[in-house]
Enzyme design. Structure first.
Site: not given
Lengths: 261, 261
Positions: A101-103
């Site tokens: 989710s932090c990419g």
């Protein structure tokens, strides 16, 4: 769930007892993002605007475009959002499991870092931006959760006149950005032509990548950029500004959108 | 690669040109961590002390214990560290691929968040800690990279007399913590009984989890804790302190290790 663009979500802060007195901390809880039946990511986030977070995350990964055919089910109690609908690219389950989710972190190989989706070319059709107005932009981020806890990041979306359209707070800076992008998606504002994104903290690669995927031409931060953030902003044609602190601001890339004087 | 406990790595900062003048930014580059032949995680990190980062990460995931049988190969040019050796638990490739370097996000399901490895019970056999000395601990973090860029987090390891043993800087706060834990692993200092960890920023769930996995009894931060950080610290018996700013400090859990006066 409220989706008010300028107000915080319920449940963003919690009271605790410290030294026998009440204190307030930012809430951090896991959110599981599912696509159809499959869990694809878990992010530690501040509850509220979970649907926006899921949509912004999936958009940043190049997995969804228009929200027309996408449906959302938010289960607040179970900390889960289920997104249903046709995806722009197929989910290779093993690969997608690696997507964080932090990419960036959590990806299984360096090649997976750059999102393969079609990034919109950033556009700016407005007048050249005032350096001093950009420097003061963080003062216009509404951060009630931060004011109470000192523990929340914020991202704000501003129009070409630098009016605040939407602001979101979260313990994760990438989540605050995802929520704003998800809000813009739901309101038909993507790609973010003629818009400015402003973040309350530092400027990492992941934030520039999310801004670029959303088509934002200008990204302003209160803190320092990293080397890769500067490199990516230059490559994608973004105007990247850091250390925006009232009177001063550093312009790292895309200075052509800023007034000379 | 230098492994000096109190000095920064080469390559941590980079000069760029901004407004026609030289400026310095923190370097952010991907590091791929491989176990034997398999890529298990990619983290955006500041180059240097990559072996420590890989070891600390794997220790925090409960995958390695003693470093005796573990060998490291650092390929600086390829941004890769290969760890070879027997693991404490089997790598379920699909699950492990979901593990992110930030300790939490990227996991495929909520159940995967808590590391399943045997967490050492934090121990403190020293005298009760002085509140004012703990409040001043961040001043003793040596942060040359931050001083030049404003863009690096730091983690420091202090002994029971609050002498600094090791400090590491990184664009990712979880990486700075992993590097310190990896350094401690290589020097036979795990679990971190009678030690204090101090971080330059906020206190999230992931940092408390990494500190708990390393057996640290006390964790101090300059910034705010999240709700889950407080909950986890209470559950694991850690002393968690936030907002450590010279004269003041907030004690959230484990106050029995702090002097009353």
């Amino acid at each position: 769930m409220s989706s008010s663009p300028l107000h915080p979500a319920h449940g963003a802060v919690r009271q605790i007892t410290r030294d026998g007195e009440l204190d307030t901390v930012a809430v951090e809880e896991p959110l599981e993002i599912r696509v159809d039946g499959d869990p694809v990511a878990v992010t530690m986030r501040t509850p509220g605007h979970d649907g926006e977070l899921a949509l912004g995350f999936l958009y940043g990964e190049g997995l969804i475009g228009e929200p027309r055919n996408v449906s959302l089910t938010e289960d607040f109690a179970a900390n889960t959002v289920v997104v249903t609908g046709p995806l722009l690219r197929e989910l290779d389950s093993r690969r997608f499991y690696t997507t964080s989710s932090c990419g960036v972190c959590g990806k299984g190989a360096i090649e997976e870092i750059s999102v393969q989706g079609p990034a919109a070319q950033p556009g700016w059709r407005g007048a050249a931006l005032s350096r001093s107005l950009l420097a003061g932009l963080p003062d216009h981020l509404i951060q009630p959760g931060f004011a109470r806890t000192g523990g929340l990041h914020a991202t704000g979306l501003f129009d070409s006149g630098l009016n605040l359209l939407c602001v979101r707070e979260d313990v994760g800076r990438h989540n605050a950005m995802d929520k704003v992008v998800g809000w813009a998606l739901q309101h038909g504002l993507l790609p973010l032509i003629d818009s400015v994104l402003c973040v309350s903290g530092r400027l990492s690669f992941e934030l520039v990548q999310k801004a670029a995927m959303a088509g934002a031409p200008v990204l302003v931060g209160v803190g320092a950029p990293t080397s890769l953030a500067v490199d990516l902003a230059a490559e994608r044609g973004l105007t990247l500004c850091g250390f925006a602190r009232g009177e001063r601001i550093n312009v790292y890339t895309g200075a052509e959108r800023i007034k000379k004087s």
